[in-house]
Design a protein around this motif. Structure first.
Motif, PDB file in Angstrom:
ATOM      1  N   UNK A  38      85.930  64.450  54.595  1.00 51.61           N
ATOM      2  CA  UNK A  38      85.268  63.229  54.120  1.00 51.61           C
ATOM      3  C   UNK A  38      84.250  62.704  55.122  1.00 51.61           C
ATOM      4  N   UNK A  39      83.982  63.451  56.185  1.00 52.79           N
ATOM      5  CA  UNK A  39      83.050  63.008  57.218  1.00 52.79           C
ATOM      6  C   UNK A  39      81.633  63.442  56.870  1.00 52.79           C
ATOM      7  N   UNK A  40      80.630  62.840  57.510  1.00 52.26           N
ATOM      8  CA  UNK A  40      79.242  63.295  57.312  1.00 52.26           C
ATOM      9  C   UNK A  40      79.112  64.777  57.644  1.00 52.26           C
ATOM     10  N   UNK A  41      78.161  65.422  57.018  1.00 55.44           N
ATOM     11  CA  UNK A  41      77.998  66.874  57.165  1.00 55.44           C
ATOM     12  C   UNK A  41      77.838  67.313  58.624  1.00 55.44           C
ATOM     13  N   UNK A  42      77.023  66.639  59.458  1.00 58.19           N
ATOM     14  CA  UNK A  42      76.911  67.085  60.856  1.00 58.19           C
ATOM     15  C   UNK A  42      78.238  67.052  61.596  1.00 58.19           C
ATOM     16  N   UNK A  43      79.020  65.970  61.396  1.00 55.10           N
ATOM     17  CA  UNK A  43      80.316  65.882  62.054  1.00 55.10           C
ATOM     18  C   UNK A  43      81.286  66.900  61.480  1.00 55.10           C
ATOM     19  N   UNK A  44      81.231  67.104  60.181  1.00 53.66           N
ATOM     20  CA  UNK A  44      82.135  68.049  59.519  1.00 53.66           C
ATOM     21  C   UNK A  44      81.965  69.454  60.090  1.00 53.66           C
ATOM     22  N   UNK A  45      80.745  69.942  60.070  1.00 51.70           N
ATOM     23  CA  UNK A  45      80.515  71.314  60.533  1.00 51.70           C
ATOM     24  C   UNK A  45      80.554  71.409  62.059  1.00 51.70           C
ATOM     25  N   UNK A  46      80.087  70.372  62.759  1.00 52.97           N
ATOM     26  CA  UNK A  46      80.128  70.393  64.215  1.00 52.97           C
ATOM     27  C   UNK A  46      81.548  70.378  64.748  1.00 52.97           C
ATOM     28  N   UNK A  47      82.398  69.522  64.185  1.00 54.52           N
ATOM     29  CA  UNK A  47      83.784  69.454  64.630  1.00 54.52           C
ATOM     30  C   UNK A  47      84.540  70.741  64.358  1.00 54.52           C
ATOM     31  N   UNK A  48      84.348  71.309  63.157  1.00 52.18           N
ATOM     32  CA  UNK A  48      85.013  72.576  62.836  1.00 52.18           C
ATOM     33  C   UNK A  48      84.522  73.699  63.732  1.00 52.18           C
ATOM     34  N   UNK A  49      83.211  73.716  64.011  1.00 49.18           N
ATOM     35  CA  UNK A  49      82.676  74.777  64.869  1.00 49.18           C
ATOM     36  C   UNK A  49      83.264  74.686  66.274  1.00 49.18           C
ATOM     37  N   UNK A 159      81.844  62.279  72.905  1.00 48.13           N
ATOM     38  CA  UNK A 159      80.530  61.667  72.721  1.00 48.13           C
ATOM     39  C   UNK A 159      79.675  62.482  71.762  1.00 48.13           C
ATOM     40  N   UNK A 160      79.766  63.809  71.876  1.00 46.58           N
ATOM     41  CA  UNK A 160      79.005  64.664  70.965  1.00 46.58           C
ATOM     42  C   UNK A 160      79.469  64.481  69.527  1.00 46.58           C
ATOM     43  N   UNK A 161      80.794  64.456  69.328  1.00 50.19           N
ATOM     44  CA  UNK A 161      81.323  64.254  67.978  1.00 50.19           C
ATOM     45  C   UNK A 161      80.953  62.879  67.433  1.00 50.19           C
ATOM     46  N   UNK A 162      81.003  61.864  68.289  1.00 48.13           N
ATOM     47  CA  UNK A 162      80.634  60.522  67.853  1.00 48.13           C
ATOM     48  C   UNK A 162      79.160  60.454  67.486  1.00 48.13           C
ATOM     49  N   UNK A 163      78.330  61.153  68.244  1.00 51.28           N
ATOM     50  CA  UNK A 163      76.901  61.180  67.929  1.00 51.28           C
ATOM     51  C   UNK A 163      76.639  61.867  66.594  1.00 51.28           C
ATOM     52  N   UNK A 164      77.463  62.854  66.251  1.00 48.72           N
ATOM     53  CA  UNK A 164      77.284  63.548  64.979  1.00 48.72           C
ATOM     54  C   UNK A 164      77.730  62.705  63.790  1.00 48.72           C
ATOM     55  N   UNK A 165      78.714  61.828  64.010  1.00 48.33           N
ATOM     56  CA  UNK A 165      79.259  61.088  62.879  1.00 48.33           C
ATOM     57  C   UNK A 165      78.849  59.637  62.793  1.00 48.33           C
ATOM     58  N   UNK A 166      78.388  59.032  63.904  1.00 49.34           N
ATOM     59  CA  UNK A 166      78.045  57.610  63.908  1.00 49.34           C
ATOM     60  C   UNK A 166      76.582  57.417  63.503  1.00 49.34           C
ATOM     61  N   UNK A 167      76.231  56.162  63.356  1.00 47.74           N
ATOM     62  CA  UNK A 167      74.864  55.807  63.009  1.00 47.74           C
ATOM     63  C   UNK A 167      74.414  54.590  63.785  1.00 47.74           C
ATOM     64  N   UNK A 168      73.116  54.300  63.735  1.00 49.20           N
ATOM     65  CA  UNK A 168      72.592  53.113  64.395  1.00 49.20           C
ATOM     66  C   UNK A 168      72.649  53.206  65.904  1.00 49.20           C
ATOM     67  N   UNK A 169      72.873  52.049  66.535  1.00 52.05           N
ATOM     68  CA  UNK A 169      72.889  51.986  67.993  1.00 52.05           C
ATOM     69  C   UNK A 169      74.068  52.739  68.587  1.00 52.05           C
ATOM     70  N   UNK A 170      75.198  52.795  67.858  1.00 48.99           N
ATOM     71  CA  UNK A 170      76.371  53.507  68.364  1.00 48.99           C
ATOM     72  C   UNK A 170      76.059  54.994  68.560  1.00 48.99           C
ATOM     73  N   UNK A 171      75.252  55.532  67.682  1.00 47.20           N
ATOM     74  CA  UNK A 171      74.889  56.937  67.801  1.00 47.20           C
ATOM     75  C   UNK A 171      74.070  57.190  69.063  1.00 47.20           C
ATOM     76  N   UNK A 172      73.148  56.278  69.379  1.00 47.60           N
ATOM     77  CA  UNK A 172      72.329  56.450  70.577  1.00 47.60           C
ATOM     78  C   UNK A 172      73.148  56.276  71.850  1.00 47.60           C
ATOM     79  N   UNK A 173      74.130  55.375  71.801  1.00 48.45           N
ATOM     80  CA  UNK A 173      75.020  55.219  72.953  1.00 48.45           C
ATOM     81  C   UNK A 173      75.805  56.503  73.187  1.00 48.45           C
ATOM     82  N   UNK A 174      76.289  57.117  72.102  1.00 49.00           N
ATOM     83  CA  UNK A 174      77.039  58.358  72.222  1.00 49.00           C
ATOM     84  C   UNK A 174      76.151  59.488  72.750  1.00 49.00           C
ATOM     85  N   UNK A 175      74.904  59.536  72.313  1.00 45.03           N
ATOM     86  CA  UNK A 175      73.982  60.577  72.784  1.00 45.03           C
ATOM     87  C   UNK A 175      73.734  60.432  74.283  1.00 45.03           C
ATOM     88  N   UNK A 176      73.499  59.203  74.727  1.00 43.88           N
ATOM     89  CA  UNK A 176      73.261  58.972  76.151  1.00 43.88           C
ATOM     90  C   UNK A 176      74.500  59.323  76.972  1.00 43.88           C
TER      91      UNK A 176
END
Length: 329
Positions: A38-49, A159-176
């Motif tokens: 039920x997660x966004x596609x990037x998180x779904x495939x990234x987490x499984x990979x 942080x990588x998984x959070x960046x794949x599944x989050x949005x907005x400012x939270x995603x940029x915090x996870x990327x950094x």
């Protein structure tokens, strides 16, 4: 010198850890798929990979044991345990029984990877023909560093998984955060690999201590100079904090520039210490200079059995030279 096939091998308890790791495909993977479905596609495939790549590397290390495999199995099982706990806490709609069973299965898998036989087998996988390698226990002063070395890659992956599944400012915090911890994670993994390369080698002509964490270079003691090998008993004259559990006590006639205290970490004095004059009254011949060594071995009984098979003396009467040069029976 017998062939390596005649050496006693690590005990069979490592099979339990191997079955547990391979069983993650049935115990933890369904829970992961249930959550990421039920997660966004990037998180779904990234987490499984991430999971299946780590799982495959661990499976390879089971059938092709090497020191790096010890890091993969132990650190990978801890990462899987943290992920399982996070899934149970954060997931909505996940059956409680499925989440609980997954956490228990992964926790048992992580615990089994720390069996002494697992480390002994992975390190012995790098042996040359005619050798037998025994892993050394992690030095106690490095425990805090080992914990940090495991946490930093965990934060990076999270942080990588959070960046794949989050949005907005939270995603940029996870990327950094992921970018900042990427290089430290590599450095921490290198330190863990360094610790996985600490072993004692029974070579055809010598006993070699390979400990890049504590020694500037490996130490080689010719088999002809080994006087005694035994399990180090508790020394009554030693401090109460002195850990003598699972220590291999080695005594050798050797004029080298170092002595080993009865501790978990060696030290290298500027010159060898002369034995006390009163030792001349002992019945058995003692060389003018002797080397008293105590190394923390993961599988001490198997190590001593190997020494007996290749004809080394294992009388169990070795003595320790403490820092003040006193003799401890």
């Amino acid at each position: 010198m017998p062939l390596v096939a005649n050496y006693p091998k690590p005990d069979h308890s490592w099979h339990l850890s191997a079955f547990a790791w391979l069983g993650l495909a049935a115990s933890f993977a369904p829970t992961l798929h249930e959550l990421l479905g039920h997660a966004p596609a990037p998180l779904h495939y990234g987490g499984l990979a991430m999971f299946w790549v780590l799982y495959a590397i661990g499976a390879v290390s089971i059938f092709y044991p090497r020191p790096w495999g010890l890091v993969v199995l132990r650190l990978g099982s801890i990462l899987a345990l943290l992920a399982a706990i996070a899934i149970v806490v954060a997931a909505d709609g996940l059956p409680f029984s499925l989440g609980l069973l997954s956490v228990l299965a992964v926790a048992a898998t992580a615990a089994l990877q720390f069996l002494p036989a697992v480390g002994d087998r992975q390190m012995d996988g790098a042996s040359y023909p005619g050798e037998r390698r025994f892993g050394l226990r992690a030095p106690r002063e490095a425990i805090a560093g080992i914990v940090i070395a495991g946490l930093v890659p965990s934060v990076c992956l999270a942080s990588i998984l959070l960046a794949l599944g989050a949005g907005g400012s939270l995603r940029w915090i996870a990327i950094v955060l992921g970018a900042l911890t990427l290089w430290p994670s590599w450095l921490m993994l290198r330190q863990l690999l360094l610790l996985s390369r600490r072993w004692l080698i029974f070579a055809p002509r010598a006993i070699v201590v390979h400990d890049p964490y504590s020694l500037s270079e490996p130490i080689s003691i010719p088999l002809s100079r080994v006087l005694d090998l035994s399990a180090a008993p508790a020394a009554p004259a030693a401090p109460a904090t002195l850990d003598t559990n699972e220590l291999l006590d080695l005594r050798a006639g050797y004029g080298g520039p170092w002595l080993q205290m009865l501790t978990d970490r060696p030290f290298e004095p500027s010159k060898a210490r002369q034995l006390p004059a009163r030792l001349a009254s002992l019945k058995e011949p003692i060389p003018a200079e002797a080397l008293g060594v105590a190394w923390p071995i993961t599988c001490l009984s198997t190590c001593l059995d190997t020494a007996r098979r290749i004809g080394l003396p294992t009388r169990g009467s070795a003595f320790k030279l403490l820092e003040d040069g006193s003799l401890v029976d």
